[in-house]
Structures are given as structure tokens and as C-alpha cells.
Design a protein around this motif. Structure first.
Motif, short mmCIF file in Angstrom:
data_model
loop_
_atom_site.label_atom_id
_atom_site.label_comp_id
_atom_site.label_asym_id
_atom_site.label_seq_id
_atom_site.Cartn_x
_atom_site.Cartn_y
_atom_site.Cartn_z
N PRO A 161 0.86 -1.13 0.03
CA PRO A 161 0.07 0.03 -0.02
C PRO A 161 0.97 1.48 0.18
O PRO A 161 0.47 2.25 -0.70
CB PRO A 161 -0.87 -0.06 1.27
N ASP A 162 1.91 1.29 0.66
CA ASP A 162 2.72 2.36 0.65
C ASP A 162 3.27 2.66 -0.80
O ASP A 162 3.42 3.71 -1.12
CB ASP A 162 4.07 2.31 1.53
N MET A 163 3.78 1.83 -1.58
CA MET A 163 4.48 1.73 -2.66
C MET A 163 3.25 2.21 -3.79
O MET A 163 3.52 3.07 -4.57
CB MET A 163 4.99 0.41 -3.33
N ILE A 164 2.11 1.73 -3.65
CA ILE A 164 1.00 2.06 -4.53
C ILE A 164 0.89 3.62 -4.31
O ILE A 164 0.65 4.43 -5.15
CB ILE A 164 -0.19 1.34 -4.18
N ASP A 165 0.70 3.94 -3.13
CA ASP A 165 0.34 5.59 -2.69
C ASP A 165 1.43 6.60 -3.34
O ASP A 165 1.44 7.57 -3.70
CB ASP A 165 0.19 5.73 -1.19
N ALA A 166 2.84 5.92 -3.19
CA ALA A 166 3.93 6.58 -3.72
C ALA A 166 4.14 6.48 -5.07
O ALA A 166 4.93 7.12 -5.74
CB ALA A 166 5.40 5.96 -2.89
N GLY A 167 3.16 5.75 -5.98
CA GLY A 167 3.44 5.79 -7.49
C GLY A 167 4.41 4.47 -7.70
O GLY A 167 4.83 4.60 -9.02
#
Length: 288
Positions: A161-167
Motif C-alpha cells: 500500500p505504501d508503494m501504491i500510494d507513492a506511485g
């Protein structure tokens, strides 16, 4: 200090010594803030030197940023705590290196435990042979999968989820040629050895790498497995054997991790790659 990973927060498991330590140092040297995760807070076996505090001290002495987080990857409660503490220290996690594995026998003591309850004494001599299939109890076989596969699976779920939010982001799973040994029979040379628990867990980790990569490529997240192209005389391997003719460099392996942390998932993902191939660029980014 380099700048290739500036602004990235990384978690490296099994980072108190060996390849994990080298990887943590290399990521920090390129600007990443590193959560150094492992069980070892103090040396409990002279043949297994290094602690998470030592790795952090080395990173900070070189001008990098790091935090030591004690985590037992067989404890389900430790996994979300590890991610939460890394995130609290440095922000969203966009780089995960699943390096931890069950290798040398015994376990470091939990805080407050006595040395006698922890595992072999500091004077324990290295084993002269590989752990045999018939002689490996199922609980030890299972522990390989708990650390190398199940913990990796859950940590990937927790940081995505962190990676998705960061693009975007990157996951590097550390594998081994043991996943392909002994290969198909019948056999004629019995001078070597196999590691059914360790090798089997690494084979499962490689398939997990492909499965996650298939789903996450469209999210701009690269998921790859990196395998040593040569023997690496880490403390865990040296516990069993040291007589290798061709030995690789931990620093070279760590540089290969840095490069996989930077790949475009539309070009390189879902791969199990030898570290020498990464360094010399000889692998086909679109091939198997």
C-alpha cells in the motif's frame, strides 16, 4: 554518499550480518533510510558475529540513516510492528529486501532470556556436513518456510500500500542456487549435499516473486529475486562449509540489489537473476 536512492525508505530483513548487513550498508550509501531488521541484538555465538546495532552504527558512521528494529519473523505480531516502526522512523516504505533465512542452527535469545535457552554455546564447532533430509525434523523444515516464504509474503502485503500510494516501489527477494539443487535424477555424484528446507523455501520464494510481480507490474512495482552467482562465505554458510573455489563479494551482491531497486517494472520484473548478470548486464531483460 550516493544519491540513487534518495528519499526511499527501505526494510532489510536478516541485516545483522552477512549479505543482509552488506545490503543495508549499500542502500544507505545510496541515500536510502534503512530499517535494519533481525533478531540479533547481542552476539550469542562467536561463529555468528554481528548485531542490528552494529549494522546501524556502521551506516551512521558513513553518514547514512538507519534504525535497528528487533524482529522475529516467525512471530506474526512482529511483522506489522516492523513495518509500523520503519514507517514511523522514516516514512512510507518503498523498498523491501526479503533477505532473512534460517541457516545456522540455534536462535539468538529473546530479550531477558538466558543464553542456555537460546541455542548452541559460543564454542560450538561448525557442522562437518550439510543437514540431511532424513535427519531434519519437520519443525525445522517448516521454520525455513516461516521465515523465507510466509514472512516475506506478509511483509510484501504490508508494504505494497505504501508503494501504491507513492506511485511505485521495488521488492527484492534473496534466493539461492539451492532452489535448483540437486535437480532431476538419477544421480551419479553424491559428494555434495542438498538443503531440502532451505532450498525448498527458496524455490517457493521464487514462485512467490513471479506471482507478486504479475499482479504488481501495473502498479509500477518491480518484484525480482536475486541469487548469488557464486558461493558467498556468509557466517551462515561458513557454519557448514568453507572449501569453495569460487567465492563472490558481499559488496558486489549488495550493488546488484541497489540496481534491482531501480529497475523499471515494465522491463525487469518477475525474474530470478544471478547477481553477476545484474552487474555485467548480460541478462536479457525480457527473457526468462
Amino acid at each position: 554518499m550516493g544519491v540513487r536512492l534518495n528519499g526511499r525508505t527501505a526494510i532489510v530483513t536478516g541485516a545483522s550480518r552477512g549479505l543482509g548487513r552488506a545490503i543495508a550498508l549499500a542502500l544507505a550509501a545510496q541515500g536510502a533510510a534503512v530499517a535494519v531488521a533481525a533478531r540479533t541484538e547481542r552476539v550469542w555465538n562467536d561463529k555468528l558475529p554481528g548485531t542490528i546495532g552494529d549494522t546501524v552504527a556502521d551506516i551512521e558512521a558513513a553518514g547514512g540513516r538507519a534504525v535497528a528494529i528487533r524482529a522475529d519473523l516467525t512471530d506474526r505480531d512482529d511483522l506489522p510492528r516492523l513495518v509500523e516502526q520503519a514507517r514511523a522512523a522514516f516514512g512510507p516504505v518503498t523498498l523491501l529486501v526479503n533477505n532473512a533465512a534460517f541457516t545456522a542452527p540455534g536462535r539468538p535469545p529473546r530479550p531477558g532470556a538466558t543464553r542456555a535457552a537460546a541455542g548452541p554455546p559460543t564454542t560450538a564447532a561448525p557442522r562437518a556436513d550439510w543437514p540431511p533430509f532424513v535427519g531434519t525434523p519437520v519443525h525445522a523444515f517448516r521454520r525455513h518456510f516461516e521465515i523465507a516464504v510466509f514472512a516475506a509474503y506478509e511483509l510484501m502485503q504490508l508494504v505494497v500500500p505504501d508503494m501504491i500510494d507513492a506511485g511505485g516501489g521495488a521488492i527484492v527477494n534473496i534466493s539461492s542456487v539451492a532452489s535448483r539443487i540437486p535437480g532431476a535424477g538419477p544421480y551419479r555424484d553424491f559428494s555434495g549435499g542438498v538443503l531440502p528446507g532451505y532450498g525448498g523455501s527458496k524455490a517457493a520464494l521464487e514462485h512467490l516473486t513471479e506471482s507478486a510481480a504479475y499482479e504488481l507490474q501495473r502498479r509500477n512495482i518491480a518484484v525480482n529475486a536475486l541469487s548469488p552467482s557464486q558461493a558467498m562465505l556468509t557466517p551462515g554458510l561458513s557454519y557448514y562449509r568453507t572449501d569453495f573455489d569460487d567465492v563472490g563479494s558481499e559488496e558486489d551482491f549488495a550493488e546488484a540489489v541497489v540496481r534491482l531497486a531501480l529497475v523499471d517494472p515494465q522491463t525487469v520484473t518477475g525474474r530470478t537473476i544471478g547477481h553477476r548478470q545484474v552487474l555485467d548486464g548480460s541478462f536479457d531483460p525480457f527473457g526468462p
